[in-house]
Design a protein around this motif. Structure first.
Motif, short mmCIF file in Angstrom:
data_model
loop_
_atom_site.label_atom_id
_atom_site.label_comp_id
_atom_site.label_asym_id
_atom_site.label_seq_id
_atom_site.Cartn_x
_atom_site.Cartn_y
_atom_site.Cartn_z
N LEU A 56 -10.81 -3.31 0.17
CA LEU A 56 -10.84 -1.97 -0.42
C LEU A 56 -11.85 -1.08 0.29
O LEU A 56 -11.57 0.09 0.58
CB LEU A 56 -11.19 -2.07 -1.91
N VAL A 60 -9.78 1.62 2.13
CA VAL A 60 -9.77 2.83 1.28
C VAL A 60 -10.97 3.71 1.61
O VAL A 60 -10.83 4.91 1.89
CB VAL A 60 -9.77 2.43 -0.20
N SER A 65 -12.63 6.69 -5.70
CA SER A 65 -11.33 6.04 -5.90
C SER A 65 -11.49 4.54 -6.08
O SER A 65 -10.79 3.92 -6.90
CB SER A 65 -10.42 6.33 -4.71
N GLN A 66 -12.40 3.94 -5.33
CA GLN A 66 -12.60 2.50 -5.45
C GLN A 66 -13.15 2.13 -6.82
O GLN A 66 -12.68 1.18 -7.46
CB GLN A 66 -13.57 2.02 -4.36
N LEU A 69 -10.41 2.53 -9.48
CA LEU A 69 -9.41 1.47 -9.42
C LEU A 69 -9.91 0.20 -10.09
O LEU A 69 -9.24 -0.36 -10.98
CB LEU A 69 -9.04 1.18 -7.96
N PRO A 79 -1.77 -2.14 -12.96
CA PRO A 79 -2.18 -1.90 -11.57
C PRO A 79 -1.62 -0.60 -11.00
O PRO A 79 -2.29 0.08 -10.23
CB PRO A 79 -1.63 -3.13 -10.83
N ALA A 83 -3.87 2.41 -9.67
CA ALA A 83 -3.71 2.92 -8.31
C ALA A 83 -3.42 4.41 -8.30
O ALA A 83 -3.88 5.15 -7.43
CB ALA A 83 -2.59 2.16 -7.60
N ALA A 86 -6.67 6.29 -8.82
CA ALA A 86 -7.46 6.25 -7.59
C ALA A 86 -6.88 7.18 -6.54
O ALA A 86 -7.61 7.85 -5.79
CB ALA A 86 -7.53 4.82 -7.05
N PHE A 87 -5.55 7.24 -6.48
CA PHE A 87 -4.88 8.11 -5.50
C PHE A 87 -5.20 9.58 -5.75
O PHE A 87 -5.53 10.33 -4.82
CB PHE A 87 -3.37 7.89 -5.56
#
Length: 259
Positions: A56, A60, A65-66, A69, A79, A83, A86-87
């Motif tokens: 990650l 990423v 975002s990390q 997530l 999940p 995601a 985070a996106f």
């Protein structure tokens, strides 16, 4: 006495020494890079493996975002929902890239690699420089320092979490949110920005008990357009009120009215 032309010395970008740009970039890179330890601990405590945690950070490489997530996954969220949250947090980097691409003017072959480093910190340092040379130095030094430290401390944090066992027992599950808030707080400089942050917190916390894990983060994103709409309405009303009370040309002066 003849007039002499002053030529900037080598290593000076628009009057700002390269050493000063490097110093500022290193300061940001080191300060933020060390917080990767908190992400490593949080990710490992959320159930991700050492390989997944390090992947990650390597691929990423955007802290908000990390953290979003792994936080959603730790809360039992789907999940795909995690995601998605985070996106959406990472979309802002695309807008940073539009501006930085003009300032950096990098060769086409280098751009895909430079895109990996387009984040909040590199953008802030780069935009603070007065010349293209300074922008490139600031972006490169910040990106290199932050990427190296973030990944190293992520590895150390994940290894440390595995060594100590249950991170919740040590209270380390709060490390991620605490670091995220510490990074976010200095960026909230205007009243509108603070209002958006406050509205997002209220939406997220208010909907947390009634919506699946990860969904409140997505709904909290509506705080920005809502606050901006309210701000536009307020300004529009203020302008209309100012026009209503503005004196007409005939009434602008008492003496002109008497004439």
């Amino acid at each position: 006495m003849t007039e002499q032309t002053v030529v900037p010395a080598a290593g000076v970008a628009g009057g700002k020494p390269d050493a000063a740009v490097v110093r500022d970039a290193l300061g940001v890179g080191v300060a933020v890079g060390l917080s990767g330890f908190a992400f490593g601990v949080t990710s490992a405590g959320s159930g991700l493996t050492l390989l997944q945690t390090c992947a990650l950070s390597l691929l990423v490489f955007t802290g908000a975002s990390q953290f979003a997530l792994v936080g959603a996954l730790a809360a039992g969220g789907n999940p795909l929902t995690a995601a998605a949250g985070a996106f959406f947090l990472g979309v802002r980097n695309a807008f940073y890239g539009l501006r930085l691409s003009q300032l950096l003017a990098l060769p086409r072959a280098v751009r895909p690699f430079a895109a990996q480093w387009v984040i909040d910190e590199t953008t802030a340092v780069a935009l603070a420089q007065p010349t293209r040379r300074g922008v490139r130095i600031g972006f490169t030094v910040t990106g290199l320092t932050l990427y190296a430290l973030w990944n190293l401390t992520t590895l150390l944090g994940a290894l440390g979490a595995e060594a100590i066992g249950d991170t919740d027992a040590w209270g380390l599950d709060a490390a991620g949110p605490a670091v995220f808030l510490a990074l976010l707080a200095p960026m909230l400089k205007t009243t509108t920005e603070r209002a958006v942050a406050a509205a997002a917190v209220l939406l997220g916390l208010g909907l947390l008990p009634v919506l699946p894990a990860g969904v409140p983060v997505l709904v909290a994103a509506l705080a920005a357009p809502a606050v901006l709409w309210a701000e536009g309405r307020r300004r529009g009303g203020a302008q209309e009120g100012a026009q209503d009370v503005a004196p007409s040309p005939v009434q602008g002066s008492g003496r002109e009215g008497e004439r």
